[in-house]
Design a protein around this motif. Structure first.
Motif, PDB file in Angstrom:
ATOM      1  N   ALA A   9       0.848  -1.195   0.000  1.00 47.32           N
ATOM      2  CA  ALA A   9       0.000   0.000   0.000  1.00 47.32           C
ATOM      3  C   ALA A   9       0.881   1.241   0.000  1.00 47.32           C
ATOM      4  O   ALA A   9       1.858   1.317   0.755  1.00 47.32           O
ATOM      5  CB  ALA A   9      -0.930   0.013   1.211  1.00 47.32           C
ATOM      6  N   PHE A  10       0.520   2.213  -0.848  1.00 40.44           N
ATOM      7  CA  PHE A  10       1.197   3.507  -0.894  1.00 40.44           C
ATOM      8  C   PHE A  10       0.181   4.586  -0.565  1.00 40.44           C
ATOM      9  O   PHE A  10      -0.760   4.823  -1.336  1.00 40.44           O
ATOM     10  CB  PHE A  10       1.809   3.756  -2.273  1.00 40.44           C
ATOM     11  N   ASP A  11       0.368   5.232   0.570  1.00 37.57           N
ATOM     12  CA  ASP A  11      -0.566   6.242   1.071  1.00 37.57           C
ATOM     13  C   ASP A  11       0.100   7.611   0.962  1.00 37.57           C
ATOM     14  O   ASP A  11       1.238   7.797   1.399  1.00 37.57           O
ATOM     15  CB  ASP A  11      -0.920   5.930   2.533  1.00 37.57           C
ATOM     16  N   ASP A  61      -5.932   7.024   3.773  1.00 35.07           N
ATOM     17  CA  ASP A  61      -7.015   6.201   3.219  1.00 35.07           C
ATOM     18  C   ASP A  61      -6.611   4.742   3.048  1.00 35.07           C
ATOM     19  O   ASP A  61      -7.299   3.840   3.539  1.00 35.07           O
ATOM     20  CB  ASP A  61      -7.535   6.796   1.904  1.00 35.07           C
ATOM     21  N   VAL A  62      -5.487   4.468   2.389  1.00 38.53           N
ATOM     22  CA  VAL A  62      -5.105   3.071   2.180  1.00 38.53           C
ATOM     23  C   VAL A  62      -4.163   2.555   3.266  1.00 38.53           C
ATOM     24  O   VAL A  62      -3.871   1.360   3.318  1.00 38.53           O
ATOM     25  CB  VAL A  62      -4.474   2.861   0.788  1.00 38.53           C
ATOM     26  N   ALA A  63      -3.688   3.440   4.144  1.00 39.01           N
ATOM     27  CA  ALA A  63      -2.761   3.002   5.193  1.00 39.01           C
ATOM     28  C   ALA A  63      -3.418   2.022   6.156  1.00 39.01           C
ATOM     29  O   ALA A  63      -2.728   1.217   6.793  1.00 39.01           O
ATOM     30  CB  ALA A  63      -2.224   4.208   5.969  1.00 39.01           C
ATOM     31  N   GLY A  64      -4.742   2.082   6.285  1.00 39.65           N
ATOM     32  CA  GLY A  64      -5.428   1.210   7.227  1.00 39.65           C
ATOM     33  C   GLY A  64      -6.067  -0.001   6.594  1.00 39.65           C
ATOM     34  O   GLY A  64      -6.961  -0.609   7.195  1.00 39.65           O
ATOM     35  N   LEU A  65      -5.625  -0.400   5.401  1.00 35.43           N
ATOM     36  CA  LEU A  65      -6.245  -1.529   4.710  1.00 35.43           C
ATOM     37  C   LEU A  65      -5.590  -2.866   5.041  1.00 35.43           C
ATOM     38  O   LEU A  65      -5.878  -3.869   4.383  1.00 35.43           O
ATOM     39  CB  LEU A  65      -6.224  -1.297   3.193  1.00 35.43           C
ATOM     40  N   GLY A  66      -4.716  -2.873   6.032  1.00 36.21           N
ATOM     41  CA  GLY A  66      -4.131  -4.141   6.460  1.00 36.21           C
ATOM     42  C   GLY A  66      -3.072  -4.686   5.533  1.00 36.21           C
ATOM     43  O   GLY A  66      -2.866  -5.901   5.457  1.00 36.21           O
ATOM     44  N   ALA A  67      -2.369  -3.802   4.818  1.00 39.57           N
ATOM     45  CA  ALA A  67      -1.324  -4.261   3.900  1.00 39.57           C
ATOM     46  C   ALA A  67      -0.150  -4.853   4.671  1.00 39.57           C
ATOM     47  O   ALA A  67       0.087  -4.535   5.843  1.00 39.57           O
ATOM     48  CB  ALA A  67      -0.849  -3.109   3.018  1.00 39.57           C
ATOM     49  N   HIS A  87     -12.142  -3.321   6.119  1.00 38.87           N
ATOM     50  CA  HIS A  87     -11.271  -3.277   7.294  1.00 38.87           C
ATOM     51  C   HIS A  87     -11.837  -2.295   8.313  1.00 38.87           C
ATOM     52  O   HIS A  87     -12.676  -1.459   7.998  1.00 38.87           O
ATOM     53  CB  HIS A  87      -9.856  -2.875   6.889  1.00 38.87           C
ATOM     54  N   GLY A  88     -11.366  -2.409   9.539  1.00 36.89           N
ATOM     55  CA  GLY A  88     -11.842  -1.528  10.591  1.00 36.89           C
ATOM     56  C   GLY A  88     -13.173  -2.001  11.131  1.00 36.89           C
ATOM     57  O   GLY A  88     -13.442  -3.197  11.257  1.00 36.89           O
ATOM     58  N   ASP A  89     -14.040  -1.058  11.467  1.00 30.90           N
ATOM     59  CA  ASP A  89     -15.362  -1.369  12.019  1.00 30.90           C
ATOM     60  C   ASP A  89     -16.399  -1.375  10.904  1.00 30.90           C
ATOM     61  O   ASP A  89     -16.403  -0.486  10.050  1.00 30.90           O
ATOM     62  CB  ASP A  89     -15.766  -0.331  13.069  1.00 30.90           C
ATOM     63  N   TRP A  90     -17.276  -2.365  10.932  1.00 33.68           N
ATOM     64  CA  TRP A  90     -18.374  -2.392   9.977  1.00 33.68           C
ATOM     65  C   TRP A  90     -19.541  -3.171  10.578  1.00 33.68           C
ATOM     66  O   TRP A  90     -19.369  -3.938  11.530  1.00 33.68           O
ATOM     67  CB  TRP A  90     -17.946  -2.987   8.645  1.00 33.68           C
ATOM     68  N   VAL A  91     -20.731  -2.954  10.022  1.00 35.16           N
ATOM     69  CA  VAL A  91     -21.892  -3.735  10.413  1.00 35.16           C
ATOM     70  C   VAL A  91     -21.806  -5.060   9.666  1.00 35.16           C
ATOM     71  O   VAL A  91     -21.869  -5.094   8.434  1.00 35.16           O
ATOM     72  CB  VAL A  91     -23.203  -3.000  10.082  1.00 35.16           C
ATOM     73  N   ASP A  92     -21.654  -6.123  10.415  1.00 37.37           N
ATOM     74  CA  ASP A  92     -21.343  -7.438   9.879  1.00 37.37           C
ATOM     75  C   ASP A  92     -22.627  -8.260   9.782  1.00 37.37           C
ATOM     76  O   ASP A  92     -23.191  -8.672  10.790  1.00 37.37           O
ATOM     77  CB  ASP A  92     -20.336  -8.107  10.824  1.00 37.37           C
TER      78      ASP A  92
END
Length: 439
Positions: free
Chosen positions: A156-158, A163-169, A393-398
């Motif tokens: 990931a390149f932020d 924005d993309v830093a938290g995508l679990g790369a 990633h992060g919090d979501w309604v699952d």
């Protein structure tokens, strides 16, 4: 009312036992097709999500001639072709190679690179990390060892917006105005400050370090988090590797955790040069031939001639005039694209579900009608089984299908007993998305 839940990202879960893998990962690619209930599936890697108009048209032509006639966007800004005949692999490979979408047969599943979609479009002074992504793609394809990376390993390149830093790369490079570039790995608190001109090379060296560590451990690790020593030990190993390569890398601790970012909101994005970018999203990640044709025509005749696919199953078209951007936005809205952040479809995702997947317990795409209200608040993701393929990633309604209905939870906390009344769980989802959450 639902119980209040924290808004900030949850702390990292306790470290799980290191898995031992006795095989390579089964991720599909352009050449390794996956057999699904609706036919074969190909996943075409699009580094940083950037397509020329010609490449974009080639993808849709392949989908129409060989597949189900639509493009399916993924959570890594890639494209999936579904409904393919099992014997079309050679023809598809030739089509993709001729379009420049298959620069290396050996590396096609290793080209997993995401980048900030708006990088270079909003501020002339900000780093354009798309240049880093292009350089890394070239380095990967020229590196024999990189062909051994699993199809799940992610770069990931932020550009600093988060924005993309938290995508679990597995390897993340973040542009920093005061520190050059920050190299993060696998969620470790320690980061390495590296020269921005070496960002792409540092990413490759980190990947090579991972391959060596995985080989030494003998556990068959696919990702940095699976290494026995953990991400922090890996960062130290990367620092040693960079030093041996003559690259200065100063270690420091991150001031804040990498939180899950969000993509560009749908709409017109003004640029300092008077131009604009269009940001739209595909409902449930599916783009029809008509929608794609409108996107490619807009990019060619009104924009800069490129399309940027986002990890949020969207498309950014740069280089439009403001008037043209507003006109095309209205046309894309009429064609069924998500063009405003208050759309009830904004932030709603789903796996393929039935009938495409044999493991799915429900037709989640038919059930995933937009909840009442707007798309503001937590994203919601509908999964046909507990594997939750493609979840955010992060919090979501699952929302997960079970044998008895749907379970709805946030951070693993179940909100209601299993439900099978569509009107009831739609209301529960809407409330979970928009209930104010304490810090």
């Amino acid at each position: 009312m639902l119980a209040a839940m924290p808004r900030t990202s949850a702390p990292p879960p306790p470290r799980q036992p290191v898995p031992r893998r006795d095989r390579g990962d089964a991720c599909p690619g352009s050449l390794r097709l996956h057999t699904a209930d609706d036919g074969a599936l190909a996943r075409v890697r699009i580094p940083a999500g950037v397509l020329t108009v010609s490449q974009a048209r080639t993808l849709m032509d392949a989908a129409r001639r060989l597949g189900d006639g639509a493009l399916h966007l993924t959570s890594r800004g890639n494209v999936q072709l579904r409904g393919l005949a099992p014997d079309c692999g050679q023809e598809l490979a030739g089509v993709l190679a001729d379009a420049g979408l298959l620069p290396s047969v050996r590396h096609e599943r290793a080209r997993n690179i995401v980048a900030s979609p708006l990088s270079g479009l909003e501020s002339p002074a900000a780093a354009d990390v798309h240049a880093w992504a292009r350089e890394l793609d070239s380095l990967l394809c020229a590196c024999d060892a990189a062909a051994e990376l699993s199809g799940r390993f992610l770069f990931a390149f932020d550009d600093g917006r988060g924005d993309v830093a938290g995508l679990g790369a597995d390897v993340t490079l973040i542009a920093s105005p005061d520190a050059g570039a920050l190299l993060c790995a696998g969620g470790a608190r320690e980061v390495l400050v590296v020269p921005p001109e070496h960002a792409a090379r540092c990413a490759l060296l980190a990947a090579e370090t991972f391959l060596g560590a995985a080989r030494d451990a003998g556990t068959g690790a696919w990702r940095v988090a699976e290494l026995p020593g953990g991400p922090s030990a890996f960062v130290r190993a990367v620092a040693e590797r960079l030093s041996a390569a003559g690259i200065t890398a100063a270690a420091r601790e991150r001031a804040e955790p990498l939180t899950s970012g969000t993509g560009p909101e749908p709409g017109v994005v003004p640029a300092p040069d008077g131009r604009a970018a269009l940001s739209v999203e595909a409902p449930l990640g599916l783009i029809t031939a008509g929608q794609w044709s409108l996107l490619t025509r807009t990019a060619l005749h009104d924009g800069a001639g490129e399309l940027r696919l986002t990890p949020w199953r969207g498309v950014v078209l740069p280089g439009l005039g403001p008037d043209s951007a507003r006109t095309r936005l209205a046309e894309l809205s009429a064609a069924g694209m998500i063009t405003a952040a208050d759309s009830p479809w904004h932030g709603v995702g789903a796996c393929i579900g039935r009938p495409g997947c044999a493991k799915s317990l429900a037709d989640v795409r038919a059930d995933a009608a937009p909840a009442p209200g707007t798309g503001r608040g937590l994203p919601v993701y509908w999964s046909g089984c507990a594997r939750r393929c493609g979840h955010p990633h992060g919090d979501w309604v699952d929302v997960v299908a079970t044998a008895g209905g749907y379970d709805i939870s946030v951070r693993g906390e179940r909100l209601r007993d299993t439900m099978n009344d569509p009107s009831e769980f739609a209301a529960t989802v809407a409330e979970a998305r928009t209930t104010p959450l304490p810090q």
